[in-house]
Every structure is written in C-alpha cells, then in structure tokens.
Design a protein around this motif. Structure first.
Motif, PDB file in Angstrom:
ATOM      1  N   ASP A 132      63.366   4.583  -2.141  1.00 29.97           N
ATOM      2  CA  ASP A 132      64.101   3.614  -2.983  1.00 29.97           C
ATOM      3  C   ASP A 132      63.276   3.211  -4.200  1.00 29.97           C
ATOM      4  OD1 ASP A 132      66.205   3.700  -1.246  1.00 29.97           O
ATOM      5  OD2 ASP A 132      65.637   1.899  -0.139  1.00 29.97           O
ATOM      6  N   GLU A 133      61.952   3.133  -4.030  1.00 31.19           N
ATOM      7  CA  GLU A 133      61.074   2.809  -5.161  1.00 31.19           C
ATOM      8  C   GLU A 133      61.124   3.927  -6.210  1.00 31.19           C
ATOM      9  OE1 GLU A 133      59.269   0.273  -5.976  1.00 31.19           O
ATOM     10  OE2 GLU A 133      59.277  -0.986  -4.190  1.00 31.19           O
ATOM     11  N   ALA A 134      61.181   5.186  -5.734  1.00 20.98           N
ATOM     12  CA  ALA A 134      61.272   6.316  -6.658  1.00 20.98           C
ATOM     13  C   ALA A 134      62.568   6.258  -7.457  1.00 20.98           C
ATOM     14  CB  ALA A 134      61.183   7.631  -5.882  1.00 20.98           C
ATOM     15  N   VAL A 135      63.662   5.907  -6.786  1.00 24.93           N
ATOM     16  CA  VAL A 135      64.965   5.774  -7.461  1.00 24.93           C
ATOM     17  C   VAL A 135      64.912   4.637  -8.477  1.00 24.93           C
ATOM     18  CG1 VAL A 135      67.420   5.292  -7.153  1.00 24.93           C
ATOM     19  CG2 VAL A 135      66.218   6.730  -5.489  1.00 24.93           C
ATOM     20  N   SER A 136      64.319   3.513  -8.086  1.00 21.83           N
ATOM     21  CA  SER A 136      64.222   2.353  -8.995  1.00 21.83           C
ATOM     22  C   SER A 136      63.393   2.692 -10.227  1.00 21.83           C
ATOM     23  CB  SER A 136      63.594   1.164  -8.263  1.00 21.83           C
ATOM     24  OG  SER A 136      64.381   0.775  -7.162  1.00 21.83           O
ATOM     25  N   LEU A 137      62.319   3.465 -10.035  1.00 17.29           N
ATOM     26  CA  LEU A 137      61.489   3.857 -11.174  1.00 17.29           C
ATOM     27  C   LEU A 137      62.287   4.697 -12.157  1.00 17.29           C
ATOM     28  CD1 LEU A 137      58.799   4.099 -12.663  1.00 17.29           C
ATOM     29  CD2 LEU A 137      58.189   5.981 -11.136  1.00 17.29           C
ATOM     30  N   PHE A 138      63.080   5.626 -11.634  1.00 21.55           N
ATOM     31  CA  PHE A 138      63.879   6.464 -12.533  1.00 21.55           C
ATOM     32  C   PHE A 138      64.895   5.634 -13.320  1.00 21.55           C
ATOM     33  CE2 PHE A 138      67.509   9.166 -13.580  1.00 21.55           C
ATOM     34  CZ  PHE A 138      66.870  10.222 -14.229  1.00 21.55           C
ATOM     35  N   LYS A 139      65.461   4.619 -12.674  1.00 26.90           N
ATOM     36  CA  LYS A 139      66.485   3.813 -13.339  1.00 26.90           C
ATOM     37  C   LYS A 139      65.938   2.988 -14.501  1.00 26.90           C
ATOM     38  CE  LYS A 139      69.714   3.444  -9.459  1.00 26.90           C
ATOM     39  NZ  LYS A 139      70.379   2.529  -8.486  1.00 26.90           N
ATOM     40  N   ILE A 140      64.625   2.682 -14.462  1.00 24.52           N
ATOM     41  CA  ILE A 140      64.054   1.883 -15.557  1.00 24.52           C
ATOM     42  C   ILE A 140      63.312   2.761 -16.579  1.00 24.52           C
ATOM     43  CG2 ILE A 140      63.854  -0.188 -14.132  1.00 24.52           C
ATOM     44  CD1 ILE A 140      60.831   0.402 -13.923  1.00 24.52           C
ATOM     45  N   LEU A 141      63.463   4.075 -16.496  1.00 28.39           N
ATOM     46  CA  LEU A 141      62.795   4.956 -17.463  1.00 28.39           C
ATOM     47  C   LEU A 141      63.149   4.645 -18.918  1.00 28.39           C
ATOM     48  CD1 LEU A 141      62.666   8.567 -15.938  1.00 28.39           C
ATOM     49  CD2 LEU A 141      60.869   6.873 -16.133  1.00 28.39           C
ATOM     50  N   PRO A 142      64.385   4.159 -19.230  1.00 27.34           N
ATOM     51  CA  PRO A 142      64.679   3.811 -20.625  1.00 27.34           C
ATOM     52  C   PRO A 142      63.752   2.735 -21.200  1.00 27.34           C
ATOM     53  CG  PRO A 142      66.707   3.973 -19.364  1.00 27.34           C
ATOM     54  CD  PRO A 142      65.589   4.057 -18.382  1.00 27.34           C
ATOM     55  N   GLN A 143      63.087   1.970 -20.329  1.00 20.15           N
ATOM     56  CA  GLN A 143      62.194   0.917 -20.805  1.00 20.15           C
ATOM     57  C   GLN A 143      60.805   1.444 -21.174  1.00 20.15           C
ATOM     58  OE1 GLN A 143      62.165  -2.395 -17.995  1.00 20.15           O
ATOM     59  NE2 GLN A 143      64.289  -1.967 -17.405  1.00 20.15           N
ATOM     60  N   PHE A 144      60.549   2.741 -20.888  1.00 14.86           N
ATOM     61  CA  PHE A 144      59.259   3.345 -21.207  1.00 14.86           C
ATOM     62  C   PHE A 144      59.367   4.179 -22.474  1.00 14.86           C
ATOM     63  CE2 PHE A 144      59.062   2.518 -16.705  1.00 14.86           C
ATOM     64  CZ  PHE A 144      57.746   2.157 -16.482  1.00 14.86           C
ATOM     65  N   ASN A 145      58.224   4.467 -23.061  1.00 10.46           N
ATOM     66  CA  ASN A 145      58.177   5.288 -24.278  1.00 10.46           C
ATOM     67  C   ASN A 145      58.083   6.763 -23.880  1.00 10.46           C
ATOM     68  OD1 ASN A 145      57.931   6.261 -26.826  1.00 10.46           O
ATOM     69  ND2 ASN A 145      56.059   5.161 -27.351  1.00 10.46           N
ATOM     70  N   CYS A 146      59.185   7.254 -23.298  1.00 13.07           N
ATOM     71  CA  CYS A 146      59.257   8.639 -22.843  1.00 13.07           C
ATOM     72  C   CYS A 146      60.623   9.194 -23.247  1.00 13.07           C
ATOM     73  CB  CYS A 146      59.078   8.725 -21.331  1.00 13.07           C
ATOM     74  SG  CYS A 146      59.125  10.391 -20.663  1.00 13.07           S
ATOM     75  N   VAL A 147      60.626  10.315 -23.945  1.00 10.70           N
ATOM     76  CA  VAL A 147      61.880  10.826 -24.510  1.00 10.70           C
ATOM     77  C   VAL A 147      62.478  11.978 -23.716  1.00 10.70           C
ATOM     78  CG1 VAL A 147      61.296  10.089 -26.835  1.00 10.70           C
ATOM     79  CG2 VAL A 147      60.601  12.362 -26.064  1.00 10.70           C
ATOM     80  N   ASN A 148      61.751  12.528 -22.750  1.00 11.52           N
ATOM     81  CA  ASN A 148      62.249  13.666 -21.978  1.00 11.52           C
ATOM     82  C   ASN A 148      62.099  13.357 -20.487  1.00 11.52           C
ATOM     83  OD1 ASN A 148      62.890  16.102 -20.827  1.00 11.52           O
ATOM     84  ND2 ASN A 148      61.633  17.327 -22.198  1.00 11.52           N
ATOM     85  N   TRP A 149      63.221  13.323 -19.761  1.00 12.64           N
ATOM     86  CA  TRP A 149      63.192  12.968 -18.343  1.00 12.64           C
ATOM     87  C   TRP A 149      63.482  14.164 -17.433  1.00 12.64           C
ATOM     88  CZ3 TRP A 149      67.117   8.294 -18.722  1.00 12.64           C
ATOM     89  CH2 TRP A 149      66.619   7.349 -19.623  1.00 12.64           C
ATOM     90  N   THR A 150      63.480  15.349 -17.950  1.00  6.79           N
ATOM     91  CA  THR A 150      63.932  16.518 -17.183  1.00  6.79           C
ATOM     92  C   THR A 150      63.133  16.715 -15.899  1.00  6.79           C
ATOM     93  OG1 THR A 150      64.532  17.573 -19.278  1.00  6.79           O
ATOM     94  CG2 THR A 150      64.458  18.974 -17.331  1.00  6.79           C
ATOM     95  N   VAL A 151      61.801  16.661 -15.997  1.00  5.38           N
ATOM     96  CA  VAL A 151      60.949  16.917 -14.827  1.00  5.38           C
ATOM     97  C   VAL A 151      61.144  15.845 -13.766  1.00  5.38           C
ATOM     98  CG1 VAL A 151      58.573  17.187 -14.018  1.00  5.38           C
ATOM     99  CG2 VAL A 151      59.256  18.152 -16.213  1.00  5.38           C
ATOM    100  N   SER A 152      61.115  14.576 -14.166  1.00  9.07           N
ATOM    101  CA  SER A 152      61.277  13.492 -13.195  1.00  9.07           C
ATOM    102  C   SER A 152      62.690  13.490 -12.596  1.00  9.07           C
ATOM    103  CB  SER A 152      60.973  12.142 -13.844  1.00  9.07           C
ATOM    104  OG  SER A 152      61.765  11.943 -14.991  1.00  9.07           O
ATOM    105  N   PHE A 153      63.684  13.854 -13.395  1.00  8.17           N
ATOM    106  CA  PHE A 153      65.069  13.949 -12.914  1.00  8.17           C
ATOM    107  C   PHE A 153      65.175  14.981 -11.800  1.00  8.17           C
ATOM    108  CE2 PHE A 153      69.409  15.839 -13.572  1.00  8.17           C
ATOM    109  CZ  PHE A 153      70.127  14.760 -13.069  1.00  8.17           C
TER     110      PHE A 153
END
Length: 503
Positions: free
Chosen positions: A97-118
C-alpha cells in the motif's frame, strides 16, 4: 564517528561518504549534516538515490520515507529509477500500500518520466495477486504523457490474465493495443500464444499465428520458432496432427521465409500416422529449426523454450545440431540449461555443464551462471560442495562473487546447521564491503548460540548492531540461554535486558 569534511563540498563526495558507511544511520547523519555545515550546498538526485537505497536495503523504511519526503520538499530533479527502487523496498517489507501511495503522489516530485516506476508497481501488484488494482492503476495512468511506453505494462497484464486461465481477457487486451497507440511485440505474441494454447483455445491461437506473418515475421526471424512451436505442439496434443502439418508448411513459407531447397529436404511422412505424438512433435521441432535459414537466434530460441519446459533431452539435441552447423551456444542457453537441470534435481549434471561442456565449447561461466548452480547445490543439501566453487570463482579472471553469491552460500550453510562455515563466508562477505539481511544474521547468531560458541555469537551480534540492524528478540533469548544455562539466572538476565531495551 568523526567525519573529515572537505573545504568545498560537492554532491559526488557526499554520495561516496554515504556509500562507504557500514551503519545506515551514520550515513543518514552525514546526509543531514551536509546542509547545516555547508549552507550553499544542495543535495542532487544521485545523492538522494544513494541515501534511499542505503536505508531501504538495510530495512530502515521509516527513515527512507523521511528522505523521500525531504526530496519532495526540495523539489529536486530525480530519475524514475529512484521511485522504482523505493517501491521494490516497500514491497519487500510487505508494505504494498505504501508503494501504491508513493506512485499516487509522483506529480508532487520533480520527475517527468514515470514509465519504470509504473511498470515496477504493476509487476508488484500482479505478484501480490492484486489484479483488479493493477488494472485500475493501468486505466487511470496509461494515457498520461508521463508513461512513455505502454507495451511492457500491457504484456504484464496479459501474462497475469493468462496465468489465471483468462486468455479470453488477455486476447481482448491484445486487440485493444492499437487503441493505446502501441504495437504488439514478439513478447506479446509469446505470452498470448501460450495462454490460448494452455486454455485449449486453438482456433484463436491459429488466427494469432497468422497475424504474426504480416506484423512481426515479415523478415523471417528465427526467434519466432518458439512461438510457432507452442501452437504446433498444442495441436498435436489435441490430436490435430494434419492441421499442425498444414500450419507448419505455412510457417516455413510465410513465417520463417524458408528457401524452397530447405523445405524440400524435410521428410515429415512419419508424422502423418499420428501414432507417436512425442516423436511427431520432435520431428516438427526439427523441421522448424532445419527448415529455416540456420541462425544463432533460431537455435537459441528453440533450446531456451525446451529447457524452460524441462525437456532436456530434446533441448540437448538442438544444441548438438547447433554445434554441427558451426554455431556456438550462447551464455543464455547455458543459463537455461543449468536452471532446467537444477529444477529437475540433476545438479551433478549442471556442475558438468560448467566444468566440462563450457570448457569444451571455449565459453567462460559468469557470476550469474555460478549462482544458478550454487543455488541448486544448496537446495539439495550440498552447501559444502558449493563453497568450493567460491574459490574457483576467485581464481577466474573477470568473475567476482557478488552479494547474491554470498547470500546463497550463507543461507545454504545455515539451513544445514553449518554455522561455523557460514561465519567464514560472512567474514569474506564483509571484506567485500557487503552484508546479508537481518534474518540471515539472526539465524547465524541463534545457531552459534546453540552450538555453545558464545564468543562468535557476540562478535557477529556486535557487527550486526554496528551496521544498524536490529536483532530479533529470539536472538537475545538464545544468547542469554547459552550464557546462563541456569533458568533462574537466565530469567534475571532477560529482565535486565528488557529494562535496557526500554531505556
């Protein structure tokens, strides 16, 4: 610990200092002090990545979460791989659940590509049998510009559906690929073909094969033989030998682009009686390899597929023919062969692959290959023999034992009660600036206590604590029981220990 700070601090130096610390908490202290000692200094992405990896790999999840929050507040540019690693560590700690929560807040980080984490999160959810959540995650995020490639995640979903025998839904996903602006690759066909054949949906599988001819097999790639073989074997098992031979002809002509002279040399007359299905399948497999223009890709694909099914004799025949045609088996084939032999409890033969077969072919075994064999030996209770290969690895140029190698040997020796030998391996592991997980330490210390080797137990317990790892309560109980055999004394020691732990 006193840290010698440079006059001018740069992020590379901080990463190096963090990486060389045995105790993750000491590394975290250096990480936090850097800003206070150098007001103009700012952590960059690689520094955060190093700190997160150090904390996560040592099981310090709470501290890792704090560093991730700090990275968010700094709005530091970071790579997608940082979040992928953090998600894997959350999953390893049972915090999906923590991993899912981290992915959901990715827009708040300075990261433009989420392919690997997705893709990493999808893989975690599928492994944890949370297929509905994985599908919802895909539908909510696959259309965004942050996910650059969707083919990997779609293949993952198809594979998960096929594993639960819902190839009908996997076929629907496959057909929807073009609406996701992506084209199926060879892995897509391989996954779906196996799923349809396992579910007995041979009609759909046949149409899938024909679609390969004009989508990915236009140049006659030899790597496609494993996909063709899946359908042809399924047809033979279903008693449809004539249909299999008819499709084989089309495969050779349209799929593999086999020259007329190659197709003319094939004698498949025996196959038509359909009496010996296994021999028929063997002849069809032979036709797939010989009918096409010989290549390393075709031989490798067929051998790898057969080894994955533990059809060792048939795969060995492909290897023999490969050598006769002048092609050299690749390391991937040897890895597939040793893995198959270990799965079939033929570890002695797997050892011969390294010691005899590879030497004869002039091929040098890799660390990955050694690890496969070592795991097989330890699984069969032959960890003492496995330790001997560690010495061979050190003498081989370019083959250095890694953390996985030592962990395999440590776990194998501890399972067999060889705790003294395990201590020797652990010492070598630490010299290499590596260390096992908390559970391995706990098992070793408990085992040494049972053997009455209190001094060694205390030494490794101190080493464990110095690395910031927390021993289990049962470890302290074992140590107390071994030092104080009298139950009254042991009770007093346990009470004192509880008071100390509560301080």
């Amino acid at each position: 610990m006193t840290v010698k700070w440079p006059r001018f601090l740069i992020p590379t130096q901080v990463s190096q200092m963090i990486r060389t610390q045995k105790n993750p908490l000491t590394a975290l202290k250096i990480f936090n002090e850097a800003k206070s000692k150098f007001p103009n200094y700012r952590h960059n992405g690689p520094v955060y990545a190093t700190m997160i990896n150090v904390l996560g790999s040592s099981g310090r999840i709470a501290e890792m979460r704090e560093v991730i929050d700090q990275m968010k507040e700094d709005f530091c540019p970071c790579k997608d791989s940082v979040f992928s690693s953090a998600m894997k560590m959350y999953a390893r700690a049972g915090l999906v659940d923590e991993a899912v929560s981290l992915f959901k807040i990715l827009p708040q980080f300075n990261c433009v590509n989420w392919t690997v984490s997705f893709n990493t999160l999808l893989r975690i959810l599928v492994k944890e049998s949370k297929l509905k959540l994985a599908c919802r995650l895909f539908l909510e995020n696959s259309s965004g510009w942050e996910v650059k490639s969707r083919i990997g995640s779609l293949n993952l979903l198809m594979d998960a559906l096929c594993q639960i025998h819902r190839s009908d839904l996997a076929l629907h996903v496959f057909q929807e690929m073009r609406y996701q602006c992506c084209n199926p690759d060879r892995e897509s066909y391989r996954i779906l073909m196996r799923g349809l054949c396992d579910d007995g949906r041979l009609h759909e599988a046949t149409h899938l094969l024909y679609s390969m001819f004009w989508r990915i097999s236009q140049k006659g790639s030899g790597e496609d033989v494993a996909i063709y073989r899946t359908l042809l074997d399924a047809l033979c098992d279903n008693g449809q030998v004539e249909e299999a031979l008819e499709i084989l002809g089309k495969v050779l002509k349209k799929g593999l682009r086999a020259p007329n002279r190659c197709r003319g040399r094939l004698d498949l007359s025996y196959c038509r009686n359909g009496e010996d299905i296994e021999r028929t399948k063997g002849l069809i497999n032979e036709a797939l390899v010989r009918g096409a223009i010989p290549s390393t890709a075709s031989y490798s694909a067929m051998a790898d597929d057969l080894y994955s099914e533990c059809k060792i004799r048939e795969a060995d025949q492909v290897l023999d023919e490969m050598r006769e045609r002048g092609f050299k088996p690749t390391l991937l084939i040897y890895e597939a062969k040793t893995a198959a032999l270990c799965r079939c409890s033929k570890v002695e033969e797997a050892v011969k692959v390294i010691e005899e077969e590879m030497v004869k072919d002039g091929c040098v075994p890799t660390v990955r290959l050694y690890n496969i064999v070592l795991k097989g030996l330890c699984h069969e209770g032959k960890s003492a023999l496995a330790v001997g290969y560690l010495e061979k690895m050190t003498k081989q140029v370019g083959c250095v034992a890694d953390k996985e190698t030592y962990s395999i040997l440590m776990d194998g020796l501890c399972c067999e009660g060889r705790f003294v030998e395990a201590s020797v391996i652990l010492e070598k592991m630490i010299i290499r600036s590596s260390s096992p997980g908390v559970e391995t330490y706990n098992t070793l210390v408990r085992g040494l206590c049972l053997m009455g080797r209190q001094y060694d137990s205390v030494i490794w317990l101190e080493e464990m604590v110095s690395q910031g790892k927390l021993p289990a309560v049962s470890v302290w109980d074992s140590l107390v029981a071994s030092v104080c055999p009298n139950m009254t004394e042991a009770g007093v020691c346990s009470e004192t220990l509880e008071k100390l732990c509560g301080c």
